[in-house]
Enzyme design. Structure first.
Site, PDB file in Angstrom:
ATOM      1  N   LEU A 236      12.273   1.046  -0.856  1.00  0.00           N
ATOM      2  CA  LEU A 236      12.203   0.749  -2.283  1.00  0.00           C
ATOM      3  C   LEU A 236      11.734  -0.686  -2.524  1.00  0.00           C
ATOM      4  CD1 LEU A 236      12.746   1.663  -5.207  1.00  0.00           C
ATOM      5  CD2 LEU A 236      15.093   0.803  -4.942  1.00  0.00           C
ATOM      6  N   ASP A 237      10.653  -0.815  -3.308  1.00  0.00           N
ATOM      7  CA  ASP A 237      10.103  -2.109  -3.713  1.00  0.00           C
ATOM      8  C   ASP A 237       9.708  -2.989  -2.527  1.00  0.00           C
ATOM      9  OD1 ASP A 237      10.506  -1.393  -6.365  1.00  0.00           O
ATOM     10  OD2 ASP A 237      12.506  -2.292  -6.436  1.00  0.00           O
ATOM     11  N   GLU A 238       9.370  -2.362  -1.402  1.00  0.00           N
ATOM     12  CA  GLU A 238       8.979  -3.113  -0.202  1.00  0.00           C
ATOM     13  C   GLU A 238       7.520  -2.846   0.192  1.00  0.00           C
ATOM     14  OE1 GLU A 238      10.559  -5.359   1.431  1.00  0.00           O
ATOM     15  OE2 GLU A 238      12.626  -5.189   0.739  1.00  0.00           O
TER      16      GLU A 238
END
Length: 293
Positions: A236-238
């Site tokens: 997530l969000d990486e």
């Protein structure tokens, strides 16, 4: 409404992107290929990553030989790529990127992308808009774009994602844009869309991750808020970052006002990322990107 700026005629302009281990003679090999195929360079950018020993290049060119079709050019570049261990793509510059846009309850990014597309700022085609709510069904209709309402609950998530993938395949979608689509995609879906799904995160990553970044920013008394456009991955969000920007704020703004300020940044950052991806200006290398603006 027709695009504001004319696009190249189909089959006359192409974009070649490549990456490979760095070695001498690469630029000469590419330019020699273009000369042999009546190519005229319109724009050329390159980056030599000395730390990693990798070479990256993007060339936008036109051709005068009517026999230099996309298929022929791809066939003729094959031996060059093999000789230097090149990973490459070659595409027609006139072909719009078929883009499916996903949205939830905040429509500023969606509205911005639709407007830029209509006025010729983005070389994309939008066959569908998907949402887990009906808030922007009217907006989609005003642009003549099919709207697909796919509700998502914990119980129906597998069916919802299966429906989304069906649309991606049936509509020959090249790019999926999460324009403030506030549902976390499963690992399987992220893997299926790897390299062709872009998310806008309403924060300057890697700080303030998750669903409430502005509240986190407020609690920390930040003096800058921003947005990050990145590729979607199972972390997530990486995902690999394509574009970021910030705007200066101060202590007088509450969380709601920070949201308002941040929306303009989000729309602009996402539009840049979509534009650069659709023009083959973004090259992924591990956890990083090379962006030829």
């Amino acid at each position: 409404m027709s695009p504001k700026f004319p696009r190249p005629a189909a089959g006359s302009e192409y974009v070649l992107t490549l990456s490979c281990p760095d070695s001498s003679g690469l630029v000469h090999a590419v330019s020699g290929f273009l000369v042999r195929n009546s190519g005229n360079i319109l724009e050329s950018q390159q980056f030599d990553d000395r730390l990693q020993g990798r070479f990256f290049m993007r060339v936008h060119f036109d051709v005068s030989d009517p026999d230099a079709t996309l298929e022929n050019l791809r066939y003729r570049f094959g031996p060059v790529a093999e000789a230097y261990g090149i990973s490459w793509t070659l595409r027609d510059a006139s072909t719009p990127t078929r883009t499916l846009i996903m949205v939830s309850k905040f429509g500023h990014c969606l509205n911005d992308l639709l407007f830029r597309r209509r006025t010729g700022g983005l070389n994309i085609e939008i066959p569908a808009i998907v949402s887990n709510h009906r808030d922007f069904e009217g907006l989609a209709e005003s642009y003549g774009i099919p709207f697909h309402h796919i509700p998502v609950t914990r119980e129906t998530k597998p069916e919802a994602e299966a429906r989304l993938l069906e649309l991606v395949r049936d509509l020959n979608i090249d790019l999926v844009v999460l324009a403030r689509y506030m549902q976390v995609l499963t690992d399987d879906l992220c893997k299926e869309l790897e390299g062709r799904a872009i998310n806008i995160h309403h924060s300057f990553l890697p700080s303030f991750k998750g669903a409430r970044p502005y509240e986190q920013a407020y609690d920390r008394g930040v003096k800058l808020v921003g947005a990050t456009a990145h590729y979607v991955t199972s972390d997530l969000d990486e995902g690999q970052i394509i574009e970021q920007d910030v705007v200066r704020v101060d202590h007088s703004l509450d969380p709601g006002e920070l949201v308002t300020v941040g929306r303009d940044v989000e729309a602009q950052v996402l539009a840049h990322a979509v534009k650069w991806h659709s023009e083959s200006r973004v090259m992924v290398e591990g956890n990083r990107t090379v962006v030829f603006r």
